[in-house]
Write a protein that holds these residues in place. Sequence first.
Motif, short mmCIF file in Angstrom:
data_model
loop_
_atom_site.label_atom_id
_atom_site.label_comp_id
_atom_site.label_asym_id
_atom_site.label_seq_id
_atom_site.Cartn_x
_atom_site.Cartn_y
_atom_site.Cartn_z
N GLU A 168 74.44 33.99 -62.98
CA GLU A 168 73.93 35.28 -62.52
C GLU A 168 75.06 36.29 -62.39
N LYS A 169 74.84 37.52 -62.88
CA LYS A 169 75.87 38.56 -62.86
C LYS A 169 75.91 39.25 -61.50
N PRO A 170 77.03 39.91 -61.20
CA PRO A 170 77.10 40.69 -59.97
C PRO A 170 76.01 41.75 -59.95
N GLN A 171 75.52 42.05 -58.76
CA GLN A 171 74.39 42.96 -58.64
C GLN A 171 74.80 44.43 -58.56
N THR A 172 76.02 44.72 -58.12
CA THR A 172 76.45 46.10 -57.98
C THR A 172 77.78 46.31 -58.67
N MET A 173 78.11 47.60 -58.93
CA MET A 173 79.39 47.94 -59.54
C MET A 173 80.55 47.57 -58.63
N ASP A 174 80.37 47.74 -57.33
CA ASP A 174 81.44 47.40 -56.39
C ASP A 174 81.74 45.91 -56.43
N GLU A 175 80.68 45.07 -56.48
CA GLU A 175 80.89 43.63 -56.57
C GLU A 175 81.62 43.29 -57.87
N MET A 176 81.24 43.96 -58.95
CA MET A 176 81.87 43.72 -60.24
C MET A 176 83.35 44.06 -60.20
N TRP A 177 83.66 45.19 -59.59
CA TRP A 177 85.07 45.62 -59.53
C TRP A 177 85.92 44.64 -58.72
N LYS A 178 85.39 44.15 -57.59
CA LYS A 178 86.13 43.20 -56.77
C LYS A 178 86.37 41.89 -57.53
N ILE A 179 85.35 41.44 -58.27
CA ILE A 179 85.50 40.21 -59.06
C ILE A 179 86.57 40.39 -60.13
N ILE A 180 86.56 41.54 -60.80
CA ILE A 180 87.55 41.80 -61.85
C ILE A 180 88.96 41.74 -61.29
N GLN A 181 89.17 42.37 -60.15
CA GLN A 181 90.51 42.38 -59.55
C GLN A 181 90.96 40.97 -59.20
N ALA A 182 90.06 40.19 -58.57
CA ALA A 182 90.42 38.84 -58.17
C ALA A 182 90.66 37.95 -59.39
N GLN A 183 89.82 38.13 -60.41
CA GLN A 183 89.94 37.26 -61.58
C GLN A 183 91.19 37.56 -62.39
N GLN A 184 91.58 38.82 -62.45
CA GLN A 184 92.78 39.15 -63.20
C GLN A 184 94.01 38.48 -62.57
N GLN A 185 94.05 38.47 -61.25
CA GLN A 185 95.16 37.80 -60.57
C GLN A 185 95.14 36.30 -60.86
N GLN A 186 93.92 35.71 -60.86
CA GLN A 186 93.81 34.28 -61.12
C GLN A 186 94.20 33.95 -62.57
N ILE A 187 93.81 34.81 -63.51
CA ILE A 187 94.18 34.58 -64.90
C ILE A 187 95.69 34.59 -65.07
N ASP A 188 96.35 35.54 -64.45
CA ASP A 188 97.80 35.62 -64.54
C ASP A 188 98.45 34.37 -63.96
N SER A 189 97.91 33.90 -62.83
CA SER A 189 98.45 32.71 -62.18
C SER A 189 98.22 31.47 -63.05
N MET A 190 97.02 31.34 -63.62
CA MET A 190 96.70 30.18 -64.45
C MET A 190 97.54 30.14 -65.71
N THR A 191 97.78 31.29 -66.27
CA THR A 191 98.58 31.35 -67.50
C THR A 191 99.98 30.80 -67.26
N LYS A 192 100.56 31.19 -66.12
CA LYS A 192 101.91 30.70 -65.79
C LYS A 192 101.89 29.18 -65.58
N LYS A 193 100.86 28.67 -64.89
CA LYS A 193 100.78 27.24 -64.62
C LYS A 193 100.54 26.45 -65.91
N LEU A 194 99.71 26.98 -66.78
CA LEU A 194 99.46 26.30 -68.04
C LEU A 194 100.73 26.19 -68.87
N GLU A 195 101.51 27.26 -68.84
CA GLU A 195 102.77 27.23 -69.59
C GLU A 195 103.70 26.16 -69.02
N ALA A 196 103.64 25.95 -67.68
CA ALA A 196 104.53 25.00 -67.04
C ALA A 196 104.14 23.55 -67.34
#
Length: 477
Positions: A29-57
């Motif tokens: 199920e997708k986020p219901q509001t634009m605000d929810e979407m924006w918060k998810i994007i911000q959190a996920q971008q940080q997680q992607i950056d963190s995962m990329t570093k760990k995968l490289e390690a």
Amino acid sequence: MKPLNSKLSAAISAIVVSAGVNAAGIPAEKPQTMDEMWKIIQAQQQQIDSMTKKLEAVAQKAPTGEVSNLERKTNVLTEEVEKLRTELVVPEKVEYKSAYGLGPAASKVYQVGKGLSLGGYGEANYQARVDDQGGRNAATGTVTNPDNTDFERLVIYAGYKFTDSILFNSEIEFEHSSTGNNGSGSTGTVSVEMASLDFFIDPLVNVRAGMVLMPMGFINQIHEPPFFFGNNRPEVERRIIPSTWRENGVGLFGELLPGLTYTTYVVNGMNAKNFGADGIRSGRQSGGQALAEDLAYVGRVDYAPPMLPGVMVGGSAYVGNSGQNQLYNGRQLEVATQLYEAHLQWKYRGLEFRTLGSWGHIGDAALLSVANAKSIGEENYGWYSEVGYDILPHFAHDTTQYLAPFVRYERMDTVASASTCANAICRDDLTRDVEIYQVGLNYKPIPNVVIKADYRNFTQKSGTSPDDFNLGVGFIF
């Protein structure tokens, strides 16, 4: 390394689910509001950056299959984040509806959760003059009012929502397709027609500052082609209420009670040096290095009773001096300028009815007429009524198309009362006392696109004006 990889896999799975997909990459199920979407994007971008570093390690030591699995999940998450980011800036579905007195396309920025919003409209038409009252120079045979075609305007709305409480909205208009001379003496323009910041404080009181549209009449704020009948805007809302009318200013807007809204601004006054027999229209300063020795005040109130859907009644007033501390034949004049209007709109099923009346007063009109060498009316007035009806539902049930015949009657006089003076120029100009009868058809294959045809009959107390037949197209996006 296996415990580390297990934890990383669990973290990725959790983030992927929060992104809107499950661990297998199936959308949830997708986020219901634009605000929810924006918060998810911000959190996920940080997680992607963190995962990329760990995968490289761990990539050098982990089994190939496990690394591939982690990469697949990371890619799924990245793709979903990009989809959410795209939907945030360019939503898949836009609901075109008016907000805070602006046109539906101009109101798109109010639906954005955050960031950029783009919209616009355009219109083009063909006009054939009907030589029923003259229009050809008897001596030379030259056509005074030739048939013509014009890409009248292309408009871009650009808005940006900084936060939930602060946004910017603008309207940039290209008129007559070019700013250069087109060979017949006519030139186009590029103009900023609106550029303002909104500060949302409370539903009752909000602030708007910048170049603002005067909140008068139907057309000055909502002038997108699918939302008015005919190829040409009503003449009363061009000559008496001089659309498109914008000035620099600051003011308040809000909703006092359910259905009861208001808008009020303090703006720079008009420039009486440019007043003439056409009234105050040429006195607009349009925000460009505008004289502000004299200020003006404009306010509007509308009421749409919740118990009467489709009904809206309201009025507006403009009051200010237009002399701008200038000399008129060696004298300083205040040129008190007033304009008032009242309007009523009723929409019921396929029926659309509008009526509007406006009255204006120009102070020091006799002295101004002599100084400007033009017959300037002390009073001016205009009114019109129109009705249209969408007939397609009677022939095609559940259709989204629209076909409405309409009729409109207008009466106006920009020199309704001329003050007497020693100079013969102070006189009643009967050529400005005009009646217009109009019939036409608006067809919308989709709500965003309109095709128009109409015929206008002009009658004036003195002189002649040709009638015209108009065909055109318009669109919003």
